[in-house]
Design an enzyme around this catalytic site. Structure first.
Site, PDB file in Angstrom:
ATOM      1  N   SER A  64      51.308 -25.564  -9.811  1.00 43.44           N
ATOM      2  CA  SER A  64      51.123 -26.035 -11.184  1.00 43.44           C
ATOM      3  C   SER A  64      50.344 -25.021 -12.021  1.00 43.44           C
ATOM      4  CB  SER A  64      50.373 -27.366 -11.189  1.00 43.44           C
ATOM      5  OG  SER A  64      51.057 -28.329 -10.423  1.00 43.44           O
TER       6      SER A  64
HETATM    7  N1  SAH Z   1      49.972 -29.412  -6.630  1.00 47.28           N
HETATM    8  C1  SAH Z   1      51.006 -28.536  -6.179  1.00 47.28           C
HETATM    9  C2  SAH Z   1      52.289 -28.848  -6.918  1.00 47.28           C
HETATM   10  C3  SAH Z   1      53.469 -28.486  -6.157  1.00 47.28           C
HETATM   11  S1  SAH Z   1      54.988 -28.943  -6.929  1.00 47.28           S
HETATM   12  C4  SAH Z   1      50.599 -27.103  -6.417  1.00 47.28           C
HETATM   13  O1  SAH Z   1      49.925 -26.833  -7.413  1.00 47.28           O
HETATM   14  O2  SAH Z   1      50.981 -26.242  -5.639  1.00 47.28           O
HETATM   15  C5  SAH Z   1      55.170 -30.623  -6.375  1.00 47.28           C
HETATM   16  C6  SAH Z   1      55.198 -30.840  -4.892  1.00 47.28           C
HETATM   17  O3  SAH Z   1      55.537 -32.206  -4.686  1.00 47.28           O
HETATM   18  C7  SAH Z   1      56.236 -30.023  -4.140  1.00 47.28           C
HETATM   19  O4  SAH Z   1      55.627 -29.355  -3.087  1.00 47.28           O
HETATM   20  C8  SAH Z   1      57.233 -31.068  -3.643  1.00 47.28           C
HETATM   21  O5  SAH Z   1      57.805 -30.755  -2.385  1.00 47.28           O
HETATM   22  C9  SAH Z   1      56.347 -32.296  -3.549  1.00 47.28           C
HETATM   23  N2  SAH Z   1      57.067 -33.566  -3.587  1.00 47.28           N
HETATM   24  C10 SAH Z   1      58.147 -33.902  -4.341  1.00 47.28           C
HETATM   25  N3  SAH Z   1      58.520 -35.166  -4.101  1.00 47.28           N
HETATM   26  C11 SAH Z   1      57.652 -35.657  -3.160  1.00 47.28           C
HETATM   27  C12 SAH Z   1      57.519 -36.912  -2.498  1.00 47.28           C
HETATM   28  N4  SAH Z   1      58.345 -37.928  -2.736  1.00 47.28           N
HETATM   29  N5  SAH Z   1      56.519 -37.051  -1.604  1.00 47.28           N
HETATM   30  C13 SAH Z   1      55.666 -36.030  -1.334  1.00 47.28           C
HETATM   31  N6  SAH Z   1      55.738 -34.829  -1.929  1.00 47.28           N
HETATM   32  C14 SAH Z   1      56.720 -34.627  -2.839  1.00 47.28           C
END
Ligand code: SAH
Length: 220
Positions: free
Chosen positions: A69
């Site tokens: 993010s």
């Molecule tokens: N906070 C993280 C954001 C990553 S993007 C950072 O800054 O790196 C969002 C993440 O949510 C991804 O890794 C994706 O695989 C995960 N995600 C998407 N749907 C999900 C779900 N249903 N349960 C758990 N994780 C999920």
């Protein structure tokens, strides 16, 4: 601190301080959040090839079609979660790179984090261990259902966007607890703060955002 964590050139403390300055200029006020973000090496949470861009205020790819993010969004969400008081126990849905997890783990006593993609979770776990953050509990699963075993949570922070806020997640919030979550269809997502009071949910909108979608089901 070893050289990896300290950073050089485009990952040096000076470069990081410029990011913090920018966060202040864009409206982040919580000094606790700014201080932790100044001290957390974001370049460790992206591929080496992208390390020189780690302190730009932008989202970056982390593989598997996912992104780390944007720093402003991490700061805004964390600030919103901590607004009234520090939640003791926080559930994060979407570990991803682990960067938001690292920020949370330095500000609240216990973090429970759920990720559906095994490869991302493994790497995040390694990085967070390298930073010696030990108050984090990991689970690989579809976080749409939350993590009921440890519920209720004082705070829930979701870093991928569902079309609608999952009812199961709201149920895992304590009375008085708050959830920070982006939601809405692609291209029209809004960041929301939901505060639970008995069976009533009070909602505040923090503005338009662009997150990867919350996907149902976990992976192998
Ligand atoms: N906070 C993280 C954001 C990553 S993007 C950072 O800054 O790196 C969002 C993440 O949510 C991804 O890794 C994706 O695989 C995960 N995600 C998407 N749907 C999900 C779900 N249903 N349960 C758990 N994780 C999920």
């Amino acid at each position: 601190m070893n050289a990896d964590l300290r950073g050089i050139g485009m990952t040096s403390q000076r470069t990081r301080d410029r990011l913090i300055q920018r966060l202040r200029e864009t409206g982040i006020r919580d000094e606790r959040v700014l201080s932790v973000m100044r001290d957390t090496p974001r370049h460790l949470f992206v591929d080496e090839a992208l390390a020189s861009r780690a302190y730009e205020d932008t989202a970056l790819p982390i593989g598997q079609g996912q992104t780390i993010s944007q720093p402003y969004i991490v700061a805004r969400m964390t600030e919103a979660l901590l607004e009234d008081n520090v939640p003791q126990k926080v559930l994060e849905v979407g570990t991803g790179s682990g960067y938001q997890t690292a920020i949370l783990a330095q500000l609240v006593p216990e973090v429970y984090t759920v990720e559906r993609i095994a490869g991302l979770q493994d790497r995040a776990r390694q990085r967070l261990a390298q930073l010696k953050l030990r108050n984090i509990h990991y689970k690989r699963s579809d976080g749409t259902w939350g993590w009921s075993q440890h519920a209720p949570y004082d705070g829930i922070l979701v870093t991928a966007a569902p079309e609608q806020v999952p009812a199961d997640l709201l149920k895992q919030l304590v009375d008085g607890g708050r959830m920070v979550i982006p939601s809405g269809p692609a291209g029209q997502q809004t960041l929301r703060v939901l505060v639970r009071e008995d069976d009533t949910i009070h909602e505040t909108e923090l503005g338009r955002v662009s997150f990867v979608p919350l996907v149902k089901g976990d992976t192998q």
